[in-house]
Design a protein around this motif. Structure first.
Motif, short mmCIF file in Angstrom:
data_model
loop_
_atom_site.label_atom_id
_atom_site.label_comp_id
_atom_site.label_asym_id
_atom_site.label_seq_id
_atom_site.Cartn_x
_atom_site.Cartn_y
_atom_site.Cartn_z
N TYR A 1 1.00 -1.21 0.51
CA TYR A 1 -0.05 -0.39 0.03
C TYR A 1 0.57 1.42 0.09
O TYR A 1 1.88 1.58 1.15
CB TYR A 1 -0.52 0.21 1.09
CG TYR A 1 -1.83 -1.02 1.43
CD1 TYR A 1 -2.71 -1.14 0.72
CD2 TYR A 1 -1.17 -1.95 2.06
CE1 TYR A 1 -4.31 -2.30 0.61
CE2 TYR A 1 -2.10 -3.69 2.26
CZ TYR A 1 -3.39 -3.40 1.94
OH TYR A 1 -4.38 -4.36 1.85
N GLU A 2 0.23 2.18 -0.83
CA GLU A 2 1.15 2.80 -1.21
C GLU A 2 0.51 4.27 0.06
O GLU A 2 -0.72 4.81 -1.08
CB GLU A 2 2.23 3.99 -1.83
CG GLU A 2 2.29 2.65 -2.49
CD GLU A 2 3.71 3.06 -3.11
OE1 GLU A 2 4.28 4.19 -1.69
OE2 GLU A 2 4.42 1.94 -2.65
N TYR A 3 1.57 5.44 1.06
CA TYR A 3 0.61 6.64 1.37
C TYR A 3 1.03 7.95 1.37
O TYR A 3 1.69 7.52 2.34
CB TYR A 3 -0.38 5.60 2.67
CG TYR A 3 -1.20 4.70 3.08
CD1 TYR A 3 -2.46 4.62 2.90
CD2 TYR A 3 -0.54 3.73 4.18
CE1 TYR A 3 -3.26 3.11 2.70
CE2 TYR A 3 -1.37 2.44 4.01
CZ TYR A 3 -2.69 2.31 3.37
OH TYR A 3 -3.36 1.62 3.44
N THR B 1 4.91 4.35 2.65
CA THR B 1 4.78 2.27 1.90
C THR B 1 4.19 0.97 2.55
O THR B 1 5.51 1.12 4.32
CB THR B 1 5.81 2.29 1.01
OG1 THR B 1 5.98 2.72 0.39
CG2 THR B 1 5.62 0.38 0.02
N GLU C 1 6.37 -0.48 8.09
CA GLU C 1 5.65 0.62 7.43
C GLU C 1 7.16 1.09 6.93
O GLU C 1 8.27 1.18 7.98
CB GLU C 1 4.92 0.94 8.78
CG GLU C 1 3.45 -0.04 8.77
CD GLU C 1 3.32 0.79 10.50
OE1 GLU C 1 3.58 2.14 11.11
OE2 GLU C 1 2.57 0.59 10.48
#
Length: 82
Positions: free
Chosen positions: A17-19, A23, A77
């Motif tokens: 997931y990329e936020y 990552t 994370e």
């Protein structure tokens, strides 16, 4: 970070997931592997599940990494400009 090494032969579910500037890598080893362990040493994430050991390098530009396993789910994370 590569997910392929976790999903090839073992059948684990793995997601990335990329936020924004973070990552998150999540790998589900299953509740039966709740005693798995993870550590980060000199930019390398080391995961031990039963008799198997997985290692992967954090990407260049990773400023900080938080790793943990809960109920058989590995979470990494990573913050920074990847």
């Amino acid at each position: 970070m590569t997910l392929e090494q976790f999903t090839k032969d073992e059948g684990q579910v793995a997601r990335r997931y990329e936020y924004g500037d973070e990552t998150v890598l999540a790998v589900d080893f299953g509740a039966e592997h709740a005693s798995a362990s993870v550590d980060t040493v000199d930019g390398t994430v080391i995961v031990v599940v039963d008799d198997d050991q997985y290692e992967f390098e954090l990407p260049v530009g990773a400023d900080d990494a938080h790793t943990f396993i809960k109920n058989g789910v590995l979470t990494v994370e990573v913050e920074g400009d990847l």
